[in-house]
Design a protein around this motif. Structure first.
Motif, short mmCIF file in Angstrom:
data_model
loop_
_atom_site.label_atom_id
_atom_site.label_comp_id
_atom_site.label_asym_id
_atom_site.label_seq_id
_atom_site.Cartn_x
_atom_site.Cartn_y
_atom_site.Cartn_z
N ALA A 1 116.45 55.38 90.35
CA ALA A 1 117.82 55.81 90.54
C ALA A 1 118.53 54.89 91.50
CB ALA A 1 117.85 57.26 91.07
N ALA A 2 119.86 55.02 91.57
CA ALA A 2 120.66 54.08 92.36
C ALA A 2 120.22 54.02 93.80
CB ALA A 2 122.13 54.48 92.29
N SER A 3 119.77 55.13 94.36
CA SER A 3 119.42 55.16 95.78
C SER A 3 118.19 54.35 96.10
CB SER A 3 119.20 56.61 96.23
OG SER A 3 118.14 57.19 95.51
N TYR B 1 115.63 47.52 78.89
CA TYR B 1 114.62 46.48 78.71
C TYR B 1 115.27 45.12 78.45
CZ TYR B 1 110.60 43.82 77.55
OH TYR B 1 109.64 42.83 77.57
N LEU B 2 116.29 45.08 77.62
CA LEU B 2 116.95 43.81 77.33
C LEU B 2 117.65 43.26 78.56
CD1 LEU B 2 118.30 44.70 73.79
CD2 LEU B 2 116.48 43.05 74.34
N ARG B 3 118.17 44.15 79.42
CA ARG B 3 118.75 43.68 80.68
C ARG B 3 117.68 43.02 81.55
NH1 ARG B 3 118.60 42.08 84.87
NH2 ARG B 3 119.82 42.46 86.74
N SER B 4 116.47 43.55 81.56
CA SER B 4 115.41 42.96 82.39
C SER B 4 115.08 41.54 81.95
CB SER B 4 114.15 43.84 82.34
OG SER B 4 113.46 43.70 81.11
N GLN B 5 115.32 41.23 80.69
CA GLN B 5 115.03 39.89 80.19
C GLN B 5 116.26 38.98 80.22
OE1 GLN B 5 112.20 38.59 79.46
NE2 GLN B 5 110.92 40.42 79.53
N LEU B 6 117.44 39.51 79.92
CA LEU B 6 118.62 38.67 79.70
C LEU B 6 119.74 38.86 80.71
CD1 LEU B 6 118.80 39.14 75.84
CD2 LEU B 6 118.04 37.09 77.05
N GLY B 7 119.69 39.92 81.50
CA GLY B 7 120.77 40.20 82.43
C GLY B 7 121.67 41.31 81.92
N PRO B 8 122.63 41.75 82.74
CA PRO B 8 123.47 42.89 82.38
C PRO B 8 124.36 42.68 81.17
CG PRO B 8 124.26 41.83 84.40
CD PRO B 8 122.93 41.23 84.10
N GLU B 9 124.57 41.43 80.76
CA GLU B 9 125.37 41.21 79.55
C GLU B 9 124.66 41.75 78.31
OE1 GLU B 9 122.97 37.45 80.37
OE2 GLU B 9 124.15 38.92 81.51
N ALA B 10 123.37 42.06 78.43
CA ALA B 10 122.62 42.59 77.28
C ALA B 10 122.77 44.09 77.12
CB ALA B 10 121.13 42.24 77.42
N PHE B 11 123.42 44.77 78.08
CA PHE B 11 123.63 46.21 77.94
C PHE B 11 124.38 46.51 76.64
CE2 PHE B 11 123.73 46.89 82.82
CZ PHE B 11 122.36 47.08 82.83
N PHE B 12 123.99 47.58 75.97
CA PHE B 12 124.69 48.01 74.77
C PHE B 12 126.08 48.54 75.15
CE2 PHE B 12 120.58 49.22 72.28
CZ PHE B 12 120.22 47.89 72.25
N PRO B 13 127.05 48.49 74.23
CA PRO B 13 128.37 49.04 74.52
C PRO B 13 128.28 50.50 74.95
CG PRO B 13 128.43 47.76 72.50
CD PRO B 13 126.99 47.86 72.88
N GLY B 14 128.89 50.83 76.09
CA GLY B 14 128.89 52.20 76.59
C GLY B 14 127.72 52.56 77.47
N TYR B 15 126.77 51.62 77.66
CA TYR B 15 125.57 51.95 78.44
C TYR B 15 125.90 52.31 79.89
CZ TYR B 15 121.37 51.29 81.22
OH TYR B 15 120.35 51.47 82.12
N ARG B 16 126.78 51.56 80.51
CA ARG B 16 127.08 51.83 81.93
C ARG B 16 127.61 53.24 82.12
NH1 ARG B 16 126.88 47.24 85.11
NH2 ARG B 16 126.93 45.25 84.00
N GLU B 17 128.49 53.70 81.23
CA GLU B 17 129.04 55.04 81.36
C GLU B 17 127.97 56.10 81.05
OE1 GLU B 17 132.09 52.10 80.77
OE2 GLU B 17 130.36 52.62 79.52
N ALA B 18 127.14 55.84 80.05
CA ALA B 18 126.12 56.82 79.66
C ALA B 18 125.03 56.95 80.71
CB ALA B 18 125.51 56.42 78.32
N SER B 19 124.75 55.90 81.45
CA SER B 19 123.63 55.92 82.38
C SER B 19 124.05 56.07 83.83
CB SER B 19 122.84 54.62 82.25
OG SER B 19 123.62 53.50 82.64
N VAL B 20 125.34 56.15 84.12
CA VAL B 20 125.80 56.04 85.50
C VAL B 20 125.29 57.17 86.37
CG1 VAL B 20 127.95 57.32 85.13
CG2 VAL B 20 127.84 55.56 86.91
N SER B 21 125.00 58.34 85.81
CA SER B 21 124.56 59.46 86.64
C SER B 21 123.20 59.22 87.29
CB SER B 21 124.49 60.74 85.79
OG SER B 21 125.76 61.10 85.32
N ALA B 22 122.32 58.51 86.60
CA ALA B 22 120.96 58.40 87.13
C ALA B 22 120.37 57.00 87.03
CB ALA B 22 120.03 59.38 86.41
#
Length: 228
Positions: A12-14, A78-99
């Protein structure tokens, strides 16, 4: 089972900059067998270099809205761990922001091309003495235990456990096709809720793979093309 927790482990973010973050940063060094983060001669890796193949189990219907949400969260990380945050799927940041906030400062691994296999194990329900730090499953709250392995790489077998809200517009069902990633937001209004610590006892849920690993170099089920 090897539980170094380099491949799929979330925090988690903390605790993003906790021990796991330190391990991940150390894993990016040239001594881990992976490729340097940048090279003037080697071509940069792309999402096609890291296909993700899901193995079917009775613990999750991959064609259901829940299957779409779980796949989107796990594959994005997983793709972010290999390629960086540009690999996030569309909408991932909003869907995952809580945890599931992942620091953009962590360097991608850029390991040599490989296939990662994921499957869903039985979820660790709260114990009888109510000693848990996550919301129990219900019609409004889903819970999942995702297991993963990347044979032939420095990555360890790993797992992530989390709960998520089923509130609002659900993700689309029956998401499969020739693409390695979706071209649109597939999370609907659902959101991540609780990260569940992958203790050694919980990790044992991933010790039994659902059959042999198929020799594939494309993602399965994959994602629909733009025209679908």
């Amino acid at each position: 089972m090897n539980t170094k927790r380099i491949g799929l482990g979330w925090r988690a973010a903390s605790v993003v900059m906790s021990t796991v973050a330190v391990v991940l940063l150390a894993a990016c060094s040239p001594g881990d067998g992976g490729s340097p983060a940048s090279s003037s001669s080697a071509p940069s890796p792309t999402i096609e270099d890291y296909p993700i193949v899901w193995l079917g189990t009775p613990n999750l219907d991959l064609d259901s809205p829940d299957g779409t949400f779980v796949r989107g969260i796990a594959e994005s990380w997983y793709l972010r761990s290999q390629l960086g945050p540009e690999a996030f799927f569309p909408g991932y940041r909003e869907a995952s922001v809580s945890a599931y906030v992942w620091s953009d400062d962590l360097r991608p691994r850029h390991d040599p091309p490989h296939t990662t296999y994921m499957w869903v194990a039985p979820f660790p329900e709260p114990d009888p003495q109510n000693k848990h730090d996550w919301r129990p499953r219900s019609p409004q709250v889903g819970g999942v235990a995702v297991c993963g392995t990347s044979p032939g790489t420095p990555l360890a077998d790993d797992a992530l456990f989390f709960t998520y809200s089923r509130s609002g517009q659900p993700p689309p069902a029956n998401q499969h096709g020739p693409r390695q990633a979706p071209v649109r937001n597939i999370f609907g209004d659902w959101r991540g809720l609780d990260y569940i610590d992958p203790t050694d006892l919980r990790m044992q849920r991933c010790s039994h793979r659902p059959g042999p690993l198929p020799a594939l170099r494309t993602s399965r089920p994959g994602w629909p093309s733009e025209s679908e």
